[in-house]
Design a protein around this motif. Structure first.
Motif, mmCIF file in Angstrom:
data_model
loop_
_atom_site.group_PDB
_atom_site.id
_atom_site.type_symbol
_atom_site.label_atom_id
_atom_site.label_comp_id
_atom_site.label_asym_id
_atom_site.label_seq_id
_atom_site.Cartn_x
_atom_site.Cartn_y
_atom_site.Cartn_z
ATOM 1 N N ALA A 1 71.277 52.873 7.032
ATOM 2 C CA ALA A 1 71.768 53.328 8.338
ATOM 3 C C ALA A 1 71.396 52.328 9.425
ATOM 4 N N LYS B 1 71.644 52.240 15.597
ATOM 5 C CA LYS B 1 72.357 52.890 16.697
ATOM 6 C C LYS B 1 72.775 54.320 16.379
ATOM 7 N N GLY B 2 72.716 54.702 15.112
ATOM 8 C CA GLY B 2 73.307 55.962 14.705
ATOM 9 C C GLY B 2 72.325 57.104 14.533
ATOM 10 N N ASN B 3 72.885 58.260 14.146
ATOM 11 C CA ASN B 3 72.087 59.452 13.899
ATOM 12 C C ASN B 3 71.466 59.484 12.507
ATOM 13 N N ASP B 4 72.105 58.814 11.549
ATOM 14 C CA ASP B 4 71.674 58.963 10.162
ATOM 15 C C ASP B 4 70.269 58.439 9.910
ATOM 16 N N GLU C 1 85.335 56.412 12.414
ATOM 17 C CA GLU C 1 84.871 55.768 13.639
ATOM 18 C C GLU C 1 85.325 54.319 13.634
ATOM 19 N N ARG D 1 75.258 61.336 20.725
ATOM 20 C CA ARG D 1 74.346 61.024 19.627
ATOM 21 C C ARG D 1 72.905 61.321 20.029
ATOM 22 N N SER E 1 79.544 58.675 21.407
ATOM 23 C CA SER E 1 80.282 58.069 20.302
ATOM 24 C C SER E 1 81.537 58.871 20.048
#
Length: 407
Positions: A116, A119-122, A187, A264, A270
């Protein structure tokens, strides 16, 4: 040699991570692909992992576990993030984290690695799950490591080639997607500009837009027992098969396409397009049955807790006491969510077609305008007097003050 468990999808990122882990950390790399219902995305993974330098590949099927122990508790709670997102990615992450920890224990691994981005949630979801279940195991996130010098697909492809890995990855840009049995997310590309319309003709995988759906409708019947779907159109099925069948039908009729700009966890907005045809139908059917069998106070509290649970799951806090407490409350409410729900699908719309339950709280003798023999209309007068008493007292007092001010 110490071992690291790599959450492996078989894509370019996690393929490049294999030689990088060996080179950077000196670890033996054990790949673990978690099958959440990705379909043919799993084809050829064993050979690809071996060519890339992994010592072993696990392919772990968690579809039933995901559906019954993660998806359905969220459906039963009515957990929808920011009123739109049915959390297909978020619900799968704790399932994956739990399986990664299980394999790490089996292999006596010292670390777990995920691909992951920063920058992301994962990254949050994976790591909170691992911390909750195995606080002693190290977590490696290459995209946050200064020694990870690859910032493009071209750089990753070149890195693989220099390590003798020549795989059929291209540099062409496409949507960033996540797929499982519940949904597929999209995305990137034109979606990165909120002023642009989605290119549905190029994007959609599970279904079609409503205008391309058939001109006729289709009728469905779902049966529930204590909040769990047990049959579709009279045929008994396990939850996973009901979701698969609803995905096929819902996709054909243009159901469950959502375009959302979401917030996010890391603080940025996002934009994504989510296809969740089966999930949209299942949640609508479950809610339709709850309208019939739950009292007003329970529905009101459940709505608040459902919204709270959506945030908890989205933020990666599945393995927490507060999530367990909310789920425990929801479990109690589901004891009466038994019955049959009929729906019609037509060009993206889900239309009620009748609901029955042995626990129905609807009483025709109370609600009917013509046969309401259990209800005396005169009783409403006293009720309204008491119900409106605070308003009346306040109004009387305000009038008194106005008269005093005029003197």
């Amino acid at each position: 040699m110490d071992k690291v468990i790599l959450a492996y999808s078989g894509g370019l990122d996690t393929t490049a991570v294999i030689p990088w882990l060996k080179e950077t950390y000196g670890y033996e790399v054990v790949c673990c692909c978690i099958d959440c219902g990705q379909g043919d995305e799993l084809d050829g993974l064993e050979e690809r992992a071996q060519i890339s330098g992994a010592s072993k590949l696990y392919i772990e099927d968690v579809v039933d576990d995901l559906c019954e122990n993660y998806i359905m508790p969220c459906v039963q709670a009515g957990a929808v993030y920011e009123h739109k997102y049915l959390m297909g990615t978020a619900m799968a992450r704790p399932t994956i984290a739990a399986k990664l920890v299980e394999i790490a224990r089996k292999e006596n691994a010292v670390a777990i690695c995920h691909g992951a981005t920063g920058k992301g949630n994962d990254q949050i979801r994976f790591e909170l799950g691992i911390k909750a279940l195995a606080p002693d195991i190290k977590v490696i996130a290459p995209w946050r490591d200064d020694r990870w010098n690859m910032d493009s697909r071209e750089a990753e492809i070149e890195y693989c080639k220099t390590h003798g890995i020549d795989l059929p990855f291209g540099t062409d840009q496409s949507y960033s997607r996540d797929r499982n049995i519940w949904h597929i997310s999209h995305e990137g590309l034109e979606l990165e500009d909120p002023s642009q319309a989605p290119n549905f003709d190029h994007m959609l995988v599970l279904g079609v837009t409503p205008e391309k759906a058939p001109d006729e409708d289709v009728e469905l019947t779902l049966e529930f027992e204590k909040g769990m779907p047990i049959a579709l159109n009279g045929k008994k099925m396990k939850v996973a098969d009901i979701i698969r069948e609803l995905n096929t039908i819902g996709g054909k009729y243009g159901v469950g396409i959502v375009d959302i700009v979401e917030n996010r966890v890391v603080g940025m907005k996002s934009r994504g397009v989510y296809e969740t045809p089966g999930g949209t139908i299942l949640m609508e059917a479950h809610q339709q049955l709850e309208e019939l069998v739950l009292d007003r106070d329970t529905i009101a509290l459940k709505k608040d807790l459902g919204s709270k649970l959506a945030s908890i799951v989205y933020e990666g806090k599945w393995f927490t006491p507060v999530r367990e407490a909310i789920t425990a409350f929801v479990d109690v409410t589901q004891q009466v969510v038994t019955g049959e729900v009929k729906l019609r699908l037509y060009k993206g719309n889900i239309i009620k077609n009748g609901t029955t339950s042995p626990y129905s709280l609807y009483s025709e003798s109370l609600a009917s305008f013509t046969t309401g023999d259990m209800y005396d209309h005169h009783d409403a007068e006293g009720f309204i007097t008491l119900w409106g008493l605070p308003l009346k007292v306040r109004a009387m007092r305000m009038n008194e003050l106005k008269k005093e001010n005029k003197k």
